[in-house]
Design an enzyme around this catalytic site. Structure first.
Site, short mmCIF file in Angstrom:
data_model
loop_
_atom_site.label_atom_id
_atom_site.label_comp_id
_atom_site.label_asym_id
_atom_site.label_seq_id
_atom_site.Cartn_x
_atom_site.Cartn_y
_atom_site.Cartn_z
N HIS A 105 6.99 -2.38 -24.04
CA HIS A 105 7.74 -1.94 -22.86
C HIS A 105 8.97 -2.83 -22.64
O HIS A 105 9.13 -3.48 -21.61
CB HIS A 105 6.83 -2.00 -21.62
N ASP A 117 13.29 0.69 -17.89
CA ASP A 117 13.02 2.12 -17.68
C ASP A 117 13.28 2.84 -19.00
O ASP A 117 13.96 2.32 -19.89
CB ASP A 117 13.94 2.67 -16.58
N GLY A 118 12.72 4.04 -19.12
CA GLY A 118 12.98 4.85 -20.30
C GLY A 118 12.14 4.50 -21.52
O GLY A 118 12.43 4.97 -22.62
N GLY A 168 8.99 5.35 -22.33
CA GLY A 168 8.23 6.45 -22.90
C GLY A 168 9.08 7.32 -23.80
O GLY A 168 8.70 7.64 -24.94
N ARG A 169 10.25 7.72 -23.31
CA ARG A 169 11.12 8.56 -24.12
C ARG A 169 11.63 7.83 -25.35
O ARG A 169 11.75 8.41 -26.43
CB ARG A 169 12.30 9.06 -23.27
N MET A 170 11.90 6.53 -25.21
CA MET A 170 12.32 5.75 -26.37
C MET A 170 11.22 5.67 -27.41
O MET A 170 11.48 5.75 -28.63
CB MET A 170 12.74 4.35 -25.93
N SER A 171 9.98 5.52 -26.97
CA SER A 171 8.87 5.41 -27.92
C SER A 171 8.66 6.73 -28.65
O SER A 171 8.41 6.75 -29.87
CB SER A 171 7.59 5.00 -27.18
N ARG A 172 8.77 7.82 -27.92
CA ARG A 172 8.64 9.13 -28.57
C ARG A 172 9.83 9.40 -29.50
O ARG A 172 9.68 10.01 -30.57
CB ARG A 172 8.49 10.22 -27.52
#
Length: 381
Positions: free
Chosen positions: A193, A197-198, A200-204
């Site tokens: 992490h 912010d962001g 989750g979208r970066m991980s996907r």
């Protein structure tokens, strides 16, 4: 220390082999298909991935509106905030797709921070983008803002952990299947992490990049974000992240359940895409065969195919798909409307076109044909 790539069990290898077979079949099917509808399908899949990933984070824009936004249309049913999030994610996804065949490609911190800026730069400086977080991070439990679901590693540890992750992305577990490596990249990034912010979208997005770099399929066919964005799957996604990741950064935990969850996602998304390819191919063939009787030109088939697959077409989408000027596209759609093949809906800027009374019903039936998505683990003793 990172979360380690698990050793797959025989049942997992069987599922992975099935995924490989489906992806090879899909690659062949796409290569044999007409270029025009293949391009339409690639756009539609990208739009679905963007819509789904943003939905997971609470930004809701219909996939059809996402596709219109991608083509420069701004008169869509979405708030300014949701439009901004969609366009930002499109920018990042477009760049990711362009990296799939770069020969001297290397992962580095700058690449990851640049991708993060593409996603989150419109929030800066209110929410810092493109640099590691400088504060602690706490993820609240769904439905209870006072309950802590996960605490990320201390901010002082982030640069070192990200350095370790970048090294692993370039050199780690290279003997593992690239789909498993992609899943592990997702898990490690979301658990570190590193941004405020962001994440989750970066991980996907990082997972999509690794899959695309696998080179089996065009990047648009590689993402599992559409699958993750389905309501039941989203719940399971958060559940397995909690179970595998732990309440705090715990890289010693067993990661096989996470790998298994991703194998299920890969398998079922491949099923969905293959069904869509089959429907697209059948609709295109039927429309081409019906074109003469309908008085439809070869290029107008593109507009009718869009209606079959997504339920509507806008002038701007058709114009770009066929490289027309505005007058040509407008005349074509007006002619289809006059012939009652299409029906216009809405006023000037927001106008779109749907199937009219003379639109071939067999095409619509083929587009709406039901199918069954199987669970590859369902017959496991």
């Amino acid at each position: 220390m990172l979360y380690e790539t698990p050793r797959l069990e025989p049942v997992d290898r069987r599922v992975l082999d099935q995924v490989d077979v489906m992806r090879d079949q899909l690659r062949y099917a796409v290569q044999q298909a007409p270029m025009k509808w293949t391009l339409d399908l690639r756009k539609a899949l990208t739009a679905s991935a963007i819509a789904a990933s943003n939905t997971i984070e609470g930004y809701r824009v219909d996939a059809r509106d996402v596709a219109d936004l991608m083509d420069g249309e701004r008169e869509v049913e979405a708030s300014d905030e949701n439009k901004a999030e969609t366009l930002a994610y499109q920018q990042a996804m477009t760049y990711i797709q362009s990296l799939h065949d770069v020969t001297d490609f290397r992962y580095n911190k700058e690449l990851l921070n640049s991708l993060h800026w593409m996603l989150q730069g419109h929030h800066h400086p209110l929410r810092a983008a493109g640099r590691w977080r400088r504060t602690a991070i706490r993820i609240t439990a769904p439905g209870d803002e006072f309950a802590t679901d996960y605490e990320g590693p201390d901010q002082e540890l982030v640069p070192g952990l990200m350095g370790e992750l970048v090294e692993w992305l370039n050199e780690g577990d290279l003997d593992a299947h690239f789909l498993i490596r992609a899943a592990m990249a997702h898990l490690n990034l979301v658990k570190i992490h590193p941004w405020s912010d962001g994440n989750g979208r970066m991980s996907r997005s990082l997972q999509t990049l690794l899959i695309a770099r696998g080179g089996v399929l065009a990047p648009e066919f590689s993402s599992i974000e559409e699958w993750l964005g389905m309501p039941g799957n989203t719940w399971e996604y958060y559940k397995v992240l909690r179970e595998v990741g732990g309440p705090v950064y715990s890289p010693e935990r067993d990661t096989l359940p996470w790998a298994r969850f991703n194998l299920l996602a890969y398998h079922q998304q491949a099923q969905r895409v293959r069904r869509r390819v089959d429907r697209s191919n059948e609709c295109w063939t039927r429309l081409t065969e019906a074109a003469g009787a309908l008085g439809v030109s070869e290029r107008q088939v593109t507009a009718l195919h869009e209606v079959a697959m997504v339920g509507r077409v806008r002038r701007s989408r058709y114009e770009k798909a066929e490289a027309l000027n505005t007058q040509q596209a407008t005349r074509d759609l007006q002619a289809l409307t006059k012939a009652e093949v299409l029906t216009a809906v809405g006023q000037t800027k927001a106008r779109h076109y749907v199937a009219g009374p003379r639109y071939p019903q067999d095409v619509l039936e083929a587009a709406r044909r039901r199918h069954v998505i199987v669970d590859p683990y369902s017959d496991v003793p």
